[in-house]
Design a protein around this motif. Structure first.
Motif, short mmCIF file in Angstrom:
data_model
loop_
_atom_site.label_atom_id
_atom_site.label_comp_id
_atom_site.label_asym_id
_atom_site.label_seq_id
_atom_site.Cartn_x
_atom_site.Cartn_y
_atom_site.Cartn_z
N ARG A 77 0.81 -1.21 0.00
CA ARG A 77 0.00 0.00 0.00
C ARG A 77 0.85 1.27 0.00
O ARG A 77 0.44 2.29 0.52
CB ARG A 77 -0.92 0.01 1.22
N ALA A 78 2.03 1.17 -0.58
CA ALA A 78 2.94 2.31 -0.56
C ALA A 78 3.62 2.48 -1.91
O ALA A 78 3.91 1.50 -2.60
CB ALA A 78 3.99 2.12 0.53
N VAL A 79 3.82 3.74 -2.28
CA VAL A 79 4.54 4.04 -3.51
C VAL A 79 5.64 5.05 -3.20
O VAL A 79 5.62 5.72 -2.18
CB VAL A 79 3.62 4.61 -4.62
N GLY A 80 6.57 5.14 -4.11
CA GLY A 80 7.65 6.12 -3.97
C GLY A 80 8.12 6.55 -5.34
O GLY A 80 7.77 5.95 -6.36
N TRP A 81 8.89 7.60 -5.36
CA TRP A 81 9.44 8.13 -6.61
C TRP A 81 10.95 7.96 -6.58
O TRP A 81 11.59 8.14 -5.53
CB TRP A 81 9.12 9.62 -6.75
N PHE A 82 11.54 7.63 -7.72
CA PHE A 82 12.99 7.58 -7.80
C PHE A 82 13.52 9.01 -7.70
O PHE A 82 13.08 9.91 -8.44
CB PHE A 82 13.46 6.97 -9.12
N GLN A 83 14.44 9.23 -6.78
CA GLN A 83 14.98 10.56 -6.58
C GLN A 83 15.63 11.10 -7.85
O GLN A 83 15.47 12.28 -8.18
CB GLN A 83 16.01 10.55 -5.45
N HIS A 84 16.33 10.24 -8.61
CA HIS A 84 17.00 10.73 -9.81
C HIS A 84 16.02 11.22 -10.87
O HIS A 84 16.32 12.13 -11.62
CB HIS A 84 17.96 9.67 -10.39
N GLU A 85 14.81 10.63 -10.92
CA GLU A 85 13.81 11.09 -11.88
C GLU A 85 13.25 12.45 -11.46
O GLU A 85 13.06 13.34 -12.31
CB GLU A 85 12.69 10.06 -12.02
N VAL A 86 12.99 12.62 -10.17
CA VAL A 86 12.49 13.90 -9.67
C VAL A 86 13.56 14.98 -9.88
O VAL A 86 13.27 16.09 -10.35
CB VAL A 86 12.07 13.80 -8.19
N ASP A 87 14.81 14.65 -9.56
CA ASP A 87 15.91 15.60 -9.74
C ASP A 87 16.07 15.98 -11.21
O ASP A 87 16.29 17.15 -11.55
CB ASP A 87 17.23 15.01 -9.22
N ALA A 88 15.96 15.00 -12.11
CA ALA A 88 16.10 15.28 -13.54
C ALA A 88 14.99 16.20 -14.04
O ALA A 88 15.23 17.11 -14.84
CB ALA A 88 16.09 13.96 -14.34
N LEU A 89 13.77 15.99 -13.55
CA LEU A 89 12.65 16.85 -13.94
C LEU A 89 12.90 18.29 -13.47
O LEU A 89 12.70 19.24 -14.22
CB LEU A 89 11.34 16.33 -13.37
N LEU A 90 13.36 18.44 -12.24
CA LEU A 90 13.67 19.78 -11.72
C LEU A 90 14.78 20.44 -12.53
O LEU A 90 14.70 21.63 -12.87
CB LEU A 90 14.08 19.70 -10.24
N GLN A 91 15.81 19.67 -12.86
CA GLN A 91 16.92 20.22 -13.64
C GLN A 91 16.46 20.65 -15.03
O GLN A 91 16.81 21.73 -15.50
CB GLN A 91 18.03 19.18 -13.74
N ALA A 92 15.68 19.82 -15.70
CA ALA A 92 15.19 20.16 -17.04
C ALA A 92 14.28 21.38 -16.99
O ALA A 92 14.34 22.24 -17.89
CB ALA A 92 14.44 18.96 -17.65
#
Length: 120
Positions: A77-92
């Motif tokens: 019942r839990a989900v998470g996000w890969f930090q590198h994907e979130v970081d890449a989105l912020l960088q782009a």
């Protein structure tokens, strides 16, 4: 030149001519760097909210629209996000804003989250 590179170049040409968002070399580099990460770290929703400065409903809305990386299951019942994907989105997003380059978030997220070997 491989098919994916050709597709990105074709998409870039189409986007420029139509003044639509595009994946340019800066964004492609962000994706390549993100896909080369070997020490994966997961972020839970509260950490993602804090990191990106968006509300929980906005994050879920953008996930549904395909403009934010989707979460992955980390338990029943839990989900998470890969930090590198979130970081890449912020960088782009920062590159897009500061260099005044349109960013096609759908295409960026699609390429970022494609499962497979990192492009060389």
């Amino acid at each position: 030149m491989n098919a994916e590179k050709t597709e990105i170049l074709r998409n870039n040409a189409d986007a420029r001519s139509q003044h639509h968002a595009m994946l340019v070399d800066d964004f492609r580099l962000v994706i390549l760097q993100a896909k080369s990460i070997t020490n994966l770290k997961m972020l839970r929703l509260n950490s993602v909210v804090e990191k990106v400065g968006l509300s929980r409903p906005t994050i879920w809305k953008r996930v549904a629209e395909g403009t934010f990386p989707p979460p992955v299951p980390v338990g029943e019942r839990a989900v998470g996000w890969f930090q590198h994907e979130v970081d890449a989105l912020l960088q782009a997003t920062a590159i897009s804003s500061r260099k005044h380059i349109p960013l096609n978030l759908h295409l960026f997220v699609q390429r970022l989250t494609d499962v497979g070997v990192a492009e060389s």
